[in-house]
Design a protein around this motif. Structure first.
Motif, PDB file in Angstrom:
ATOM      1  N   VAL A  73       0.835  -1.198   0.000  1.00 31.16           N
ATOM      2  CA  VAL A  73       0.000   0.000   0.000  1.00 31.16           C
ATOM      3  C   VAL A  73       0.872   1.251   0.000  1.00 31.16           C
ATOM      4  CG1 VAL A  73      -0.122  -0.020   2.541  1.00 31.16           C
ATOM      5  CG2 VAL A  73      -1.886   1.179   1.230  1.00 31.16           C
ATOM      6  N   SER A  74       0.368   2.299  -0.656  1.00 35.04           N
ATOM      7  CA  SER A  74       1.044   3.589  -0.634  1.00 35.04           C
ATOM      8  C   SER A  74       0.808   4.265   0.711  1.00 35.04           C
ATOM      9  CB  SER A  74       0.518   4.488  -1.753  1.00 35.04           C
ATOM     10  OG  SER A  74       0.783   3.920  -3.016  1.00 35.04           O
ATOM     11  N   PHE A  75       1.763   5.046   1.140  1.00 32.88           N
ATOM     12  CA  PHE A  75       1.653   5.719   2.436  1.00 32.88           C
ATOM     13  C   PHE A  75       0.420   6.615   2.488  1.00 32.88           C
ATOM     14  CE2 PHE A  75       2.600   9.230   5.339  1.00 32.88           C
ATOM     15  CZ  PHE A  75       2.911   8.525   6.495  1.00 32.88           C
ATOM     16  N   SER A  76       0.131   7.303   1.381  1.00 30.33           N
ATOM     17  CA  SER A  76      -0.999   8.236   1.344  1.00 30.33           C
ATOM     18  C   SER A  76      -2.347   7.540   1.452  1.00 30.33           C
ATOM     19  CB  SER A  76      -0.955   9.055   0.057  1.00 30.33           C
ATOM     20  OG  SER A  76      -1.018   8.197  -1.075  1.00 30.33           O
ATOM     21  N   ALA A  77      -2.376   6.210   1.244  1.00 35.12           N
ATOM     22  CA  ALA A  77      -3.649   5.482   1.261  1.00 35.12           C
ATOM     23  C   ALA A  77      -3.908   4.770   2.581  1.00 35.12           C
ATOM     24  CB  ALA A  77      -3.672   4.462   0.120  1.00 35.12           C
ATOM     25  N   LEU A  78      -2.982   4.867   3.533  1.00 34.29           N
ATOM     26  CA  LEU A  78      -3.125   4.130   4.781  1.00 34.29           C
ATOM     27  C   LEU A  78      -4.405   4.469   5.525  1.00 34.29           C
ATOM     28  CD1 LEU A  78       0.530   4.195   6.196  1.00 34.29           C
ATOM     29  CD2 LEU A  78      -0.738   2.210   5.381  1.00 34.29           C
ATOM     30  N   ASN A  79      -4.754   5.762   5.567  1.00 34.57           N
ATOM     31  CA  ASN A  79      -5.928   6.181   6.335  1.00 34.57           C
ATOM     32  C   ASN A  79      -7.248   5.878   5.628  1.00 34.57           C
ATOM     33  OD1 ASN A  79      -5.466   8.089   4.323  1.00 34.57           O
ATOM     34  ND2 ASN A  79      -6.346   9.764   5.498  1.00 34.57           N
ATOM     35  N   ALA A 109      -6.718  -3.238   9.165  1.00 34.24           N
ATOM     36  CA  ALA A 109      -6.625  -1.779   9.259  1.00 34.24           C
ATOM     37  C   ALA A 109      -7.314  -1.264  10.519  1.00 34.24           C
ATOM     38  CB  ALA A 109      -7.238  -1.142   8.021  1.00 34.24           C
ATOM     39  N   LYS A 110      -8.461  -1.828  10.841  1.00 35.66           N
ATOM     40  CA  LYS A 110      -9.176  -1.413  12.050  1.00 35.66           C
ATOM     41  C   LYS A 110      -8.400  -1.797  13.306  1.00 35.66           C
ATOM     42  CE  LYS A 110     -13.864  -1.490  10.138  1.00 35.66           C
ATOM     43  NZ  LYS A 110     -15.202  -2.116  10.196  1.00 35.66           N
ATOM     44  N   LEU A 111      -7.747  -2.955  13.272  1.00 32.68           N
ATOM     45  CA  LEU A 111      -6.966  -3.401  14.422  1.00 32.68           C
ATOM     46  C   LEU A 111      -5.854  -2.424  14.757  1.00 32.68           C
ATOM     47  CD1 LEU A 111      -6.337  -5.781  16.435  1.00 32.68           C
ATOM     48  CD2 LEU A 111      -4.738  -6.615  14.700  1.00 32.68           C
TER      49      LEU A 111
END
Length: 218
Positions: A73-79, A109-111
């Motif tokens: 994943v790209s850093f900008s897409a983490l959130n 991601a929720k974890l």
């Protein structure tokens, strides 16, 4: 100690300590109990293996075995990983690559990011209720201001890309293009219908002529 091991240890300690403050962490870990997630950022060549049990999360830089899900994943897409509606878009735009069950990506991601922590309650035990309330109030203000600035920069960047240097089409251009495509589709359908009608008419005339010639021959 190698740098990779040190970073894994710091990340593992940070995640598990936050989970001790998160009232929902136990339930989320149980949902992923026994799951192994391979994750890496596209901007960095630094693979991580998250081995999840109902008690804790172990973070490793090497793992002898097969992961249940591979994520790049790209850093900008983490959130954006928690949002069901964003995942398809992230995959289509190349910001996210998944080899495995997409539901595991959401749960993972929720974890790591969706933690139910009452910071004011925990701080009150250390510094008292009044100071804890003031600290949390100012922290929220700073967080809101940071988000507002981030959204502003994101919008300005999008405008610059679409309007100034024309690397991507604007929303109006995309809408106009889609409308033109619909018009072409309608015209093509009309043309095909007209051709089919003419073919049917020609076929009917041809059959009629064949029938007439056949009767004349008799």
């Amino acid at each position: 100690m190698p740098l990779t091991n040190l970073l894994c240890g710091l990340l593992e300690t940070g995640v598990n300590q936050l989970h001790q403050l998160d009232s929902s962490a136990v339930i989320k870990r149980k949902q992923l109990n026994g799951t192994i997630i391979y994750a890496s950022l596209k901007e960095l060549n630094f693979p991580l293996y998250f081995v999840i049990s109902d008690r804790q999360v172990d973070v490793l830089n090497k793992f002898e075995g097969q992961a249940d899900c591979n994520i790049r994943v790209s850093f900008s897409a983490l959130n954006k990983l928690q949002d069901n509606h964003q995942l398809t878009h992230l995959i289509k735009t190349g910001q996210l690559e998944v080899d495995g069950d997409i539901q595991l990506v959401q749960q993972f991601a929720k974890l790591l990011t969706d933690m139910d922590i009452d910071w004011e309650e925990h701080l009150s035990h250390k510094v008292g209720d009044v100071i804890a309330h003031k600290l949390c109030y100012h922290a929220k203000k700073i967080h809101q201001g940071t988000l507002a600035q981030f959204n502003k920069v994101e919008k300005q960047t999008a405008l610059y890309v679409t309007e100034e240097i024309k690397l991507a089409p604007s929303g109006l251009e995309v809408a106009y293009f889609c409308e033109q495509v619909k018009i072409l589709e309608a015209q093509a359908d009309t043309l095909l219908l007209s051709l089919n009608n003419k073919l049917e008419q020609l076929e009917a005339k041809s059959n009629k002529r064949l029938g007439t010639n056949s009767l004349a021959g008799k």
